[in-house]
Write an enzyme that holds these catalytic residues in place. Structure first.
Site, PDB file in Angstrom:
ATOM      1  N   ASP A 179       0.759  -1.124   0.050  1.00  0.00           N
ATOM      2  CA  ASP A 179       0.083   0.098  -0.004  1.00  0.00           C
ATOM      3  C   ASP A 179       1.022   1.088   0.029  1.00  0.00           C
ATOM      4  O   ASP A 179       1.212   1.628   1.188  1.00  0.00           O
ATOM      5  CB  ASP A 179      -0.958  -0.042   1.262  1.00  0.00           C
ATOM      6  CG  ASP A 179      -1.818   1.010   1.380  1.00  0.00           C
ATOM      7  OD1 ASP A 179      -2.319   1.662   0.303  1.00  0.00           O
ATOM      8  OD2 ASP A 179      -2.171   1.523   2.430  1.00  0.00           O
ATOM      9  N   GLU A 196      -1.342  -1.865  -4.480  1.00  0.00           N
ATOM     10  CA  GLU A 196      -2.733  -1.237  -4.758  1.00  0.00           C
ATOM     11  C   GLU A 196      -2.549  -0.141  -5.729  1.00  0.00           C
ATOM     12  O   GLU A 196      -1.384   0.653  -5.633  1.00  0.00           O
ATOM     13  CB  GLU A 196      -3.330  -0.608  -3.387  1.00  0.00           C
ATOM     14  CG  GLU A 196      -4.500   0.099  -3.345  1.00  0.00           C
ATOM     15  CD  GLU A 196      -5.062   0.473  -2.029  1.00  0.00           C
ATOM     16  OE1 GLU A 196      -5.933  -0.110  -1.577  1.00  0.00           O
ATOM     17  OE2 GLU A 196      -4.461   1.501  -1.642  1.00  0.00           O
ATOM     18  N   ASP A 214      -2.334   1.254   7.352  1.00  0.00           N
ATOM     19  CA  ASP A 214      -1.371   1.025   6.067  1.00  0.00           C
ATOM     20  C   ASP A 214      -1.066  -0.459   6.012  1.00  0.00           C
ATOM     21  O   ASP A 214      -1.054  -0.887   4.758  1.00  0.00           O
ATOM     22  CB  ASP A 214      -0.134   1.986   6.067  1.00  0.00           C
ATOM     23  CG  ASP A 214      -0.671   3.420   6.128  1.00  0.00           C
ATOM     24  OD1 ASP A 214      -1.660   3.746   5.418  1.00  0.00           O
ATOM     25  OD2 ASP A 214      -0.154   4.174   7.075  1.00  0.00           O
TER      26      ASP A 214
END
Length: 164
Positions: free
Chosen positions: A7, A67, A139
């Site tokens: 991420d 992502e 996160d």
């Protein structure tokens, strides 16, 4: 298969490692690469790259799931996010790992059933799905969600993200 989920962000890049056969998932490790606000963007990018190389050497993942870029209203934020993402991807590509990309809504829908789930919902589901004793930081939970999304979507229809 070991999957490294990412991420990306300039100041708090989440990562998560799982082992999965597509149906049974095992938590390995997660964390957040933190860059203090006072260090330069260049130093942040270098730290992200170096830390991912260390994580890859330590755990030897088979594949990477990242992502995708989210829509942001501020172009400076988008550029910084893209740079952080590039630093992580360069580390993975230099280790010759196949990289797959997932849209944020797909990731959230995969783990919570809702494409607009909040970070708290994602963290709760990650804790439950991976049978963790504690909810990971947001996160890191997002990165684990990306890795889980990849493991649950192994039907031979995905193509690796091409770098270069």
């Amino acid at each position: 298969m070991k999957i490294l989920g990412i991420d990306p962000a300039m100041r708090n890049t989440g990562y998560g490692l799982i082992e999965s056969n597509g149906q049974v998932h095992r938590f390995i490790e997660c964390g957040v690469i933190k860059n203090p606000p006072k260090i330069s963007q260049t130093a942040c990018l270098l730290k992200i790259t170096e830390e991912f190389k260390e994580i890859i050497l330590k755990h030897e993942p088979d594949e990477v799931a990242v992502e995708g870029i989210i829509y942001v209203q501020n172009f400076q934020t988008a550029i910084a996010m893209g740079a952080a993402r590039a630093a992580a991807l360069i580390a993975c590509a230099s280790c010759l790992l196949p990289i797959y990309e997932y849209a944020p809504r797909k990731v959230k829908a995969s783990v919570t059933g809702m494409g607009q789930a909040g970070k708290g919902q994602v963290g709760f589901m990650i804790r439950a799905l991976l049978k963790m004793s504690q909810t990971p930081p947001p996160d890191a939970a997002d990165a684990l969600a990306v890795a889980l999304t990849h493991s649950m979507n192994q039907k031979g229809i995905l193509k690796p993200l091409r770098i270069g």
